[in-house]
Design a protein around this motif. Structure first.
Motif, PDB file in Angstrom:
ATOM      1  N   ALA A  30       0.579  -0.985   0.466  1.00 20.77           N
ATOM      2  CA  ALA A  30      -0.102  -0.344   0.138  1.00 20.77           C
ATOM      3  C   ALA A  30       0.843   1.250  -0.423  1.00 20.77           C
ATOM      4  O   ALA A  30       0.496   2.093  -0.507  1.00 20.77           O
ATOM      5  N   ASN A  31       2.519   1.579   0.340  1.00 21.05           N
ATOM      6  CA  ASN A  31       2.662   2.274   0.762  1.00 21.05           C
ATOM      7  C   ASN A  31       3.794   2.930  -0.387  1.00 21.05           C
ATOM      8  O   ASN A  31       5.426   2.986  -0.422  1.00 21.05           O
ATOM      9  N   GLU A  32       4.215   1.243  -1.362  1.00 21.04           N
ATOM     10  CA  GLU A  32       5.719   1.468  -2.665  1.00 21.04           C
ATOM     11  C   GLU A  32       5.107   1.699  -3.611  1.00 21.04           C
ATOM     12  O   GLU A  32       4.571   1.729  -4.395  1.00 21.04           O
ATOM     13  N   LEU A  33       6.613   2.054  -4.017  1.00 24.58           N
ATOM     14  CA  LEU A  33       6.367   1.723  -5.686  1.00 24.58           C
ATOM     15  C   LEU A  33       7.190   1.036  -6.242  1.00 24.58           C
ATOM     16  O   LEU A  33       8.346   0.715  -6.121  1.00 24.58           O
ATOM     17  N   HIS A  34       6.460   0.463  -6.942  1.00 19.92           N
ATOM     18  CA  HIS A  34       7.034  -1.235  -7.407  1.00 19.92           C
ATOM     19  C   HIS A  34       7.024  -0.819  -8.973  1.00 19.92           C
ATOM     20  O   HIS A  34       5.947  -0.309  -9.912  1.00 19.92           O
ATOM     21  N   PHE A  64      -8.305  -6.278  -5.470  1.00 26.44           N
ATOM     22  CA  PHE A  64      -7.599  -5.130  -5.278  1.00 26.44           C
ATOM     23  C   PHE A  64      -8.571  -4.396  -4.377  1.00 26.44           C
ATOM     24  O   PHE A  64      -9.566  -4.238  -4.019  1.00 26.44           O
ATOM     25  N   ALA A  65      -7.819  -3.661  -2.456  1.00 22.91           N
ATOM     26  CA  ALA A  65      -8.365  -2.875  -2.030  1.00 22.91           C
ATOM     27  C   ALA A  65      -8.605  -4.260  -0.834  1.00 22.91           C
ATOM     28  O   ALA A  65     -10.456  -4.165  -0.223  1.00 22.91           O
ATOM     29  N   GLY A  66      -8.572  -5.311  -0.801  1.00 23.28           N
ATOM     30  CA  GLY A  66      -9.598  -6.342  -0.904  1.00 23.28           C
ATOM     31  C   GLY A  66     -10.571  -6.797  -1.217  1.00 23.28           C
ATOM     32  O   GLY A  66     -11.049  -8.271  -0.250  1.00 23.28           O
ATOM     33  N   GLU A  67      -9.937  -6.986  -2.494  1.00 23.10           N
ATOM     34  CA  GLU A  67     -11.369  -7.021  -2.602  1.00 23.10           C
ATOM     35  C   GLU A  67     -11.394  -7.806  -3.720  1.00 23.10           C
ATOM     36  O   GLU A  67     -10.357  -7.612  -4.693  1.00 23.10           O
TER      37      GLU A  67
END
Ligand SMILES: Nc1ncnc2c1ncn2[C@@H]1O[C@H](COP(=O)(O)OP(=O)(O)OP(=O)(O)O)[C@@H](O)[C@H]1O
Length: 251
Positions: A30-34, A64-67
């Motif tokens: 959630a906090n990365e640039l991949h 995505f976002a848990g869904e």
């Protein structure tokens, strides 16, 4: 990693006999640039298309976002904040830079401004658009016709149009493509600032940019992930060095 914003599990896709995505499993934090890198034809753009829903999968799942969004169409995924910039954005050349972004903001907002008067709705959209232009570094060009922008500024405009869709994850497919050194440097600065606010998946050939920006890097070769990890681990990986034989970043 805290719970990932995007989870790819066992993705597979073939075009006829050509397997272009081969059992790809990957979590994006959630906090990365991949960054996703790999030689030409490795399947990077295909993978982005599978994430956005432009391309269907033969197997696997996308969360995505848990869904689980594997079966959702492209527009439903976009509404959930899965936002792709570049290669599909429609810039209207006769409109001003600000109007292009305000139009994109309005398209995303849909009817949510219907309780405002027309004038205050317009002001709210313009404020949002201006803020996005400032974020991508072309606030000073707001009044210019979009057609008058340089190539690099057009890519910045496309990014601003993506930002007003209130992304939860930004998917950037070769944002530096066709840029000279100075334009690339400007885009790197913009993305360094944006990565503090949004998780980003970046497909990019410019290795200097990738190594400056990425928290983690995944390497695709013939549709398979051959490595995934911090820039240092990936740079030292013998299989990656082999795939990038001769390229100075891996020398
Ligand atoms: N619609 C399609 N039908 C058939 N083959 C396709 C299709 N789209 C892509 N391919 C093939 O799939 C492979 C992966 O293509 P893709 O564009 O995803 O690679 P890429 O890693 O993004 O390449 P590049 O770095 O050159 O942009 C290539 O061999 C390409 O020719």
């Amino acid at each position: 990693m805290s719970s990932p914003i995007l989870s790819l599990k066992g993705l597979r896709k073939a075009f006829g006999a050509l397997v272009v995505t081969d059992d790809v499993t990957l979590d994006i934090g959630a906090n990365e640039l991949h960054a996703i890198i790999g030689p030409n034809g490795a399947g990077k753009t295909t993978l982005i298309g599978e994430i956005t829903g432009e391309l269907s999968l033969d197997a696997g799942s996308v969360t995505f976002a848990g869904e689980d969004i594997t079966r959702l169409p492209i527009h439903a995924r976009a509404l959930k904040g899965l936002t792709r910039s570049f290669q599909i954005t429609q810039v209207l050349p006769g409109f001003s830079v600000l109007d292009n972004v305000a139009t994109a903001a309005q398209a995303h907002a849909g009817s949510s401004f219907r309780f405002f008067g027309r004038v205050s709705a317009e002001r709210a959209l313009n404020d949002q658009a201006m803020a996005a232009l400032e974020q991508v570094g072309i606030g000073a060009r707001a009044g210019a016709p979009a057609a008058s922008l340089s190539h690099g500024e057009k890519r910045q405009l496309e990014l601003a149009m993506a930002l007003v869709s209130r992304p939860k994850l930004l998917l950037l497919d070769e944002p530096m493509a066709g840029m000279g050194r100075e334009e690339t440097e400007r885009m790197v600065e913009v993305l360094l600032a944006l990565k503090a606010r949004y998780p980003i998946v970046l497909v990019e050939h410019d290795m200097h940019a990738v190594f400056r920006l990425a928290d983690r890097i995944s390497v695709l070769v013939y549709g398979r992930l051959i490595a995934s990890g911090t820039p240092e681990t990936v740079r030292a990986d013998p299989a990656v060095r082999e795939a990038y034989l001769g390229e100075e970043e891996f020398a």
